[in-house]
Scaffold this motif. Structure first.
Motif, PDB file in Angstrom:
ATOM      1  N   LEU A 230      29.416 -12.146  -1.369  1.00 58.61           N
ATOM      2  CA  LEU A 230      28.548 -13.495  -0.282  1.00 58.61           C
ATOM      3  C   LEU A 230      30.005 -14.650  -0.429  1.00 58.61           C
ATOM      4  O   LEU A 230      29.941 -15.312   0.383  1.00 58.61           O
ATOM      5  N   GLU A 231      30.423 -14.724  -1.885  1.00 64.58           N
ATOM      6  CA  GLU A 231      31.638 -15.986  -2.374  1.00 64.58           C
ATOM      7  C   GLU A 231      32.808 -15.445  -1.607  1.00 64.58           C
ATOM      8  O   GLU A 231      33.220 -14.081  -1.618  1.00 64.58           O
ATOM      9  N   GLY A 232      33.709 -16.305  -1.578  1.00 70.72           N
ATOM     10  CA  GLY A 232      35.218 -16.069  -1.150  1.00 70.72           C
ATOM     11  C   GLY A 232      34.908 -15.837   0.007  1.00 70.72           C
ATOM     12  O   GLY A 232      35.713 -15.145   1.007  1.00 70.72           O
ATOM     13  N   PHE A 233      34.194 -16.335   1.063  1.00 70.47           N
ATOM     14  CA  PHE A 233      34.643 -16.559   2.939  1.00 70.47           C
ATOM     15  C   PHE A 233      33.920 -17.796   2.728  1.00 70.47           C
ATOM     16  O   PHE A 233      33.339 -18.379   2.319  1.00 70.47           O
ATOM     17  N   ASP A 234      34.447 -18.235   4.259  1.00 70.73           N
ATOM     18  CA  ASP A 234      34.054 -19.671   4.715  1.00 70.73           C
ATOM     19  C   ASP A 234      33.503 -19.614   5.552  1.00 70.73           C
ATOM     20  O   ASP A 234      33.607 -18.798   7.004  1.00 70.73           O
ATOM     21  N   TYR A 235      32.360 -20.029   5.561  1.00 71.73           N
ATOM     22  CA  TYR A 235      31.086 -19.672   6.480  1.00 71.73           C
ATOM     23  C   TYR A 235      31.147 -20.988   7.423  1.00 71.73           C
ATOM     24  O   TYR A 235      29.642 -21.079   8.595  1.00 71.73           O
ATOM     25  N   GLU A 236      31.514 -22.198   7.415  1.00 70.30           N
ATOM     26  CA  GLU A 236      31.783 -23.079   8.529  1.00 70.30           C
ATOM     27  C   GLU A 236      32.681 -22.254   9.620  1.00 70.30           C
ATOM     28  O   GLU A 236      32.259 -23.215  10.756  1.00 70.30           O
ATOM     29  N   SER A 237      33.526 -21.858   9.405  1.00 72.20           N
ATOM     30  CA  SER A 237      34.569 -21.367  10.567  1.00 72.20           C
ATOM     31  C   SER A 237      33.961 -20.751  10.789  1.00 72.20           C
ATOM     32  O   SER A 237      34.403 -19.973  12.409  1.00 72.20           O
ATOM     33  N   ILE A 238      32.659 -19.856  10.859  1.00 71.17           N
ATOM     34  CA  ILE A 238      32.280 -19.055  12.052  1.00 71.17           C
ATOM     35  C   ILE A 238      30.807 -19.115  12.445  1.00 71.17           C
ATOM     36  O   ILE A 238      30.040 -18.812  13.137  1.00 71.17           O
ATOM     37  N   VAL A 520      44.143 -16.362  20.946  1.00 69.86           N
ATOM     38  CA  VAL A 520      43.600 -17.488  20.128  1.00 69.86           C
ATOM     39  C   VAL A 520      42.145 -17.981  20.522  1.00 69.86           C
ATOM     40  O   VAL A 520      41.763 -17.292  21.359  1.00 69.86           O
ATOM     41  N   GLY A 521      41.450 -18.217  19.481  1.00 69.73           N
ATOM     42  CA  GLY A 521      39.558 -18.427  19.610  1.00 69.73           C
ATOM     43  C   GLY A 521      39.345 -17.354  19.293  1.00 69.73           C
ATOM     44  O   GLY A 521      39.943 -16.226  19.251  1.00 69.73           O
ATOM     45  N   GLY A 522      37.825 -16.825  19.025  1.00 72.87           N
ATOM     46  CA  GLY A 522      36.946 -16.030  18.740  1.00 72.87           C
ATOM     47  C   GLY A 522      37.569 -15.920  17.698  1.00 72.87           C
ATOM     48  O   GLY A 522      37.240 -16.811  16.260  1.00 72.87           O
ATOM     49  N   GLY A 523      37.482 -14.469  16.407  1.00 73.03           N
ATOM     50  CA  GLY A 523      38.142 -13.935  16.245  1.00 73.03           C
ATOM     51  C   GLY A 523      39.436 -14.370  15.215  1.00 73.03           C
ATOM     52  O   GLY A 523      39.984 -14.366  14.037  1.00 73.03           O
ATOM     53  N   THR A 524      39.996 -14.960  15.882  1.00 75.60           N
ATOM     54  CA  THR A 524      41.476 -15.310  15.934  1.00 75.60           C
ATOM     55  C   THR A 524      41.578 -16.589  14.694  1.00 75.60           C
ATOM     56  O   THR A 524      43.012 -15.869  14.310  1.00 75.60           O
ATOM     57  N   GLN A 525      41.013 -17.348  14.474  1.00 77.66           N
ATOM     58  CA  GLN A 525      41.058 -18.516  14.147  1.00 77.66           C
ATOM     59  C   GLN A 525      40.646 -18.238  12.195  1.00 77.66           C
ATOM     60  O   GLN A 525      40.646 -18.692  11.367  1.00 77.66           O
ATOM     61  N   LEU A 526      39.678 -16.525  12.044  1.00 82.58           N
ATOM     62  CA  LEU A 526      39.681 -17.197  11.000  1.00 82.58           C
ATOM     63  C   LEU A 526      40.714 -16.486  10.036  1.00 82.58           C
ATOM     64  O   LEU A 526      41.958 -16.452  10.277  1.00 82.58           O
ATOM     65  N   ALA A 527      40.673 -17.126   8.843  1.00 81.36           N
ATOM     66  CA  ALA A 527      41.679 -17.072   7.882  1.00 81.36           C
ATOM     67  C   ALA A 527      42.826 -15.049   8.305  1.00 81.36           C
ATOM     68  O   ALA A 527      43.693 -15.099   7.848  1.00 81.36           O
ATOM     69  N   SER A 528      41.503 -14.649   7.477  1.00 76.06           N
ATOM     70  CA  SER A 528      42.607 -13.148   7.459  1.00 76.06           C
ATOM     71  C   SER A 528      43.309 -12.642   8.509  1.00 76.06           C
ATOM     72  O   SER A 528      43.885 -12.216   8.832  1.00 76.06           O
ATOM     73  N   LEU A 533      47.409 -12.150  11.874  1.00 75.87           N
ATOM     74  CA  LEU A 533      48.708 -12.284  13.314  1.00 75.87           C
ATOM     75  C   LEU A 533      49.898 -13.285  13.459  1.00 75.87           C
ATOM     76  O   LEU A 533      51.346 -13.293  13.926  1.00 75.87           O
ATOM     77  N   ASN A 534      50.252 -14.380  12.046  1.00 78.59           N
ATOM     78  CA  ASN A 534      51.329 -14.673  11.100  1.00 78.59           C
ATOM     79  C   ASN A 534      52.275 -13.801  10.913  1.00 78.59           C
ATOM     80  O   ASN A 534      53.319 -13.841  11.304  1.00 78.59           O
ATOM     81  N   LEU A 535      51.694 -12.690  11.170  1.00 87.19           N
ATOM     82  CA  LEU A 535      52.656 -11.544   9.705  1.00 87.19           C
ATOM     83  C   LEU A 535      53.717 -10.907  11.230  1.00 87.19           C
ATOM     84  O   LEU A 535      54.908 -10.482  11.220  1.00 87.19           O
ATOM     85  N   LEU A 536      52.670 -10.622  12.869  1.00 84.70           N
ATOM     86  CA  LEU A 536      53.242 -10.522  14.051  1.00 84.70           C
ATOM     87  C   LEU A 536      54.472 -11.550  14.718  1.00 84.70           C
ATOM     88  O   LEU A 536      55.101 -11.088  15.567  1.00 84.70           O
ATOM     89  N   GLY A 537      53.915 -12.642  13.728  1.00 85.95           N
ATOM     90  CA  GLY A 537      54.645 -13.408  14.761  1.00 85.95           C
ATOM     91  C   GLY A 537      53.484 -14.856  16.147  1.00 85.95           C
ATOM     92  O   GLY A 537      54.469 -14.663  16.643  1.00 85.95           O
ATOM     93  N   VAL A 538      52.516 -14.192  16.096  1.00 85.02           N
ATOM     94  CA  VAL A 538      51.892 -14.290  17.277  1.00 85.02           C
ATOM     95  C   VAL A 538      50.918 -15.280  17.016  1.00 85.02           C
ATOM     96  O   VAL A 538      49.243 -15.643  17.656  1.00 85.02           O
ATOM     97  N   LYS A 539      51.034 -15.835  15.976  1.00 87.95           N
ATOM     98  CA  LYS A 539      49.283 -16.740  15.376  1.00 87.95           C
ATOM     99  C   LYS A 539      49.231 -17.613  16.173  1.00 87.95           C
ATOM    100  O   LYS A 539      50.203 -18.645  16.475  1.00 87.95           O
TER     101      LYS A 539
END
Length: 622
Positions: A230-238, A520-528, A533-539
């Motif tokens: 339950l804890e450790g997740f940003d519920y505001e982002s979803i 961009v959009g959808g689940g791409t905005q979540l932190a994990s 995406l940033n690892l691939l250089g396409v964030k």
């Protein structure tokens, strides 16, 4: 915590505090007093032993008598006095044993767990004694119906740990504490007076709403969600974007395959999966590609589709609209209306199909770095409103008529494409095929024809002319925040293999006409997912060249399928490479040299492993 099933054991016990002893201010001794009601008298032990002995003795006697009657063909219902006494003793001992040992078990099977199953049990006496330098303090629970266990400065089960400086964390990473007001909200949700979907707006805190909803769900169903974080997740982002009525989140491990050498660059590919060996096999294919000089890719198309269905009174009117939409003279006006819905939406084509008096309009447009389903739907709605003026008898039956086609295997996507259409290829050197893939060029080409082409055709596959492209696609989609359901059409792939350079090397390619991705959009905005995406250089979006990030992600998906779904998986199922005589001699000489250094290196048995395939043990046979 519910401790009714077993007595508590003292952790550390002292008769009385010793004022002369020296303790540090933070050192504490503590114990949990045993409940006297849980202690069993010695006489009861003898009674239980006697009843158990009687139970098994009578059971043995009855079984023996039953066997004798069966052998002598005597009627089983005729009972003698010893038989009746044995039956009565068996019944009495059974009732006693069930009553003493099994009554709580039967209650748990027949009765529904109470609503306060997840709260502290205050109906039984529990004494927690804290022994400090100054003396002992006792706190009891059970004096009233609404009593609460007193809060201590330490955990009564673990020794007190030294205080350390707290590490700064995000607001959403802090523990959630329930208040009396929260308990009232939980009770109202359980009673049905407060809808669960209104908790976010009622409490004004998404984290607290998830915790309250979770607790209410546990009390309503009587099932524990202890394993669901339950804890450790940003519920505001979803909120309002990714998931409704959350009660936690699921953890999926992320592995890294690569580096994938593609178009002159190297990529570390994140893959979220619970399937063992998937990342390892993809990594092996990446190794073969890198040693051979890398792979190259080409984007053939880039356009998301949406196909509304409209109905007319006559098929003739439907045909008139078809001719109107497909006329080049009208495309410019329709395009300007469509493009007005977004800065990035650009209409590419409109293709129509008639079924009686129903007309299906397949719009295709570029959507920048977004996957683009919502973007193209808005543009289609604008065009539908415009056409309603010239075709007032047109009834729009649905903004999507499944001619798109989204999240379903369809020939229109296999032929026309949807999203990004990509071709990725590589030439694998013959020695790499033998040393890394443990097979031969000839065997790979033959197996690809028999399995991926002929076998899939025999099965009537639609876009499934590959080994397991969907495995790699889904793993990357979950890791990078794509829509996993679009794996259906995104996994459409045909794998081709051909021997080149006089049969010495292997040319392998994958053609994927409908890779649907966005950055961009959808689940791409979540932190994990954003981190992957940033690892691939396409964030995020590419402001200099809109759409280039999503196209690059599509090529990475195709390259990963080439490595894991074409090379590694097919090679693992092919026959081993035939060794030339001089190669066998070199292997034997190397083994003799190793034997001199380590006498048992050649004679010892190979360790058994579930990853070892019998076909690979024959790779040194002539």
């Amino acid at each position: 915590m519910d401790v009714r099933g077993r007595p508590s054991k003292p952790v550390a016990a002292t008769d009385s505090p010793d004022p002369k002893s020296k303790h540090s201010p933070s050192s504490l001794k503590y114990y949990v007093d045993e409940d006297p009601s849980l202690k069993v008298p010695l006489s009861l032990y003898f009674v239980n032993a006697s009843v158990i002995f009687l139970f098994f003795t009578v059971l043995y006697f009855l079984l023996s008598r039953w066997r004798e009657k069966i052998r002598s063909s005597s009627p089983l219902h005729v009972l003698s006095a010893p038989d009746l006494a044995a039956l009565l003793a068996f019944a009495a001992s059974t009732v006693y044993l069930l009553g003493f040992f099994g009554i709580e078990f039967f209650q748990s099977l027949l009765l529904r767990p109470p609503l306060d199953l997840w709260t502290d049990d205050c109906r039984e006496e529990r004494v927690v004694s804290v022994v400090t330098e100054g003396g002992a303090q006792k706190a009891t629970c059970g004096q009233g119906l609404d009593c609460e266990t007193p809060k201590l400065d330490f955990d009564p089960v673990k020794p007190a740990a030294p205080k350390v400086k707290s590490v700064e964390t995000e607001k959403w990473d802090e523990p959630i504490d329930m208040t009396e007001d929260d308990e009232e909200v939980i009770a109202s949700v359980v009673a049905g007076t407060t809808p669960s979907y209104l908790l976010e707006s009622k409490l004004g805190d998404c984290r607290k709403a998830a915790a309250v909803r979770r607790e209410a769900l546990q009390r309503t169903t009587g099932k524990s969600l202890a394993g669901l974080p339950l804890e450790g997740f940003d519920y505001e982002s979803i909120l309002g974007q990714c998931c409704e009525m959350p009660v936690g989140y699921v953890q999926i491990p992320v592995g890294i395959a690569g580096p994938l050498a593609l178009d002159g660059r190297e990529y570390s590919v994140p893959m979220a999966t619970t399937e063992g060996c998937l990342v390892a096999s993809t990594n092996r294919g990446c190794k073969a590609i890198a040693i051979s000089g890398g792979a190259s890719s080409v984007i053939l198309r880039d356009g998301m589709t949406r196909a509304p269905v409209v109905r007319f009174g006559l098929a003739k009117r439907a045909a008139e609209l078809k001719f109107y939409l497909e006329s080049p003279a009208n495309f410019e006006s329709l395009s300007s209306i469509f493009n007005s819905s977004s800065r990035f939406a650009r209409l590419q084509s409109i293709k129509c199909a008639i079924a009686g008096k129903n007309l299906y309009l397949r719009f295709s447009c570029s959507t920048g770095d977004a996957m683009g389903m919502n973007m193209v739907s808005k543009g289609v709605q604008n065009v539908m409103d415009f056409l309603q003026k010239d075709f007032p008898d047109m009834d729009v039956m649905g903004i999507s008529g499944n001619f798109c086609s989204d999240k379903k295997p369809a020939a229109v996507n296999w032929i026309e494409g949807r999203g990004k259409s990509v071709v990725c290829e590589a030439v694998i050197k013959g020695d790499v095929v033998r040393k890394v893939l443990k097979t031969s060029v000839e065997a790979l080409v033959e197996l690809n024809m028999l399995k991926n082409l002929t076998g899939s055709a025999m099965a009537g596959a639609l876009g499934g002319f590959n080994a397991h492209a969907s495995n790699i696609v889904t793993a990357i989609y979950i890791a990078t925040g794509q829509d996993p359901a679009q794996n259906v059409e995104s996994s459409h792939c045909i794998t081709m293999m051909e021997a080149v350079n006089d049969g010495k090397d292997l040319h392998v390619s994958v053609t994927m006409p409908s890779i649907e991705v966005g950055t961009v959009g959808g689940g791409t905005q979540l932190a994990s997912q954003s981190a992957c995406l940033n690892l691939l250089g396409v964030k995020g979006a590419n402001r200099e060249a809109p759409g280039s990030n999503s196209r690059l992600l599509a090529t990475v998906v195709a390259g990963s399928v080439l490595a894991g779904g074409a090379l590694s998986d097919v090679s693992s199922g092919s026959r081993p490479a035939r060794q030339e005589p001089h190669e066998v001699q070199q292997v034997q000489q190397g083994c003799l040299q190793a034997k001199a250094d380590w006498p048992h290196s050649c004679n010892r048995a190979a360790p058994k492993s579930r990853f070892t395939k019998p076909v690979l043990l024959m790779r040194f046979s002539l």
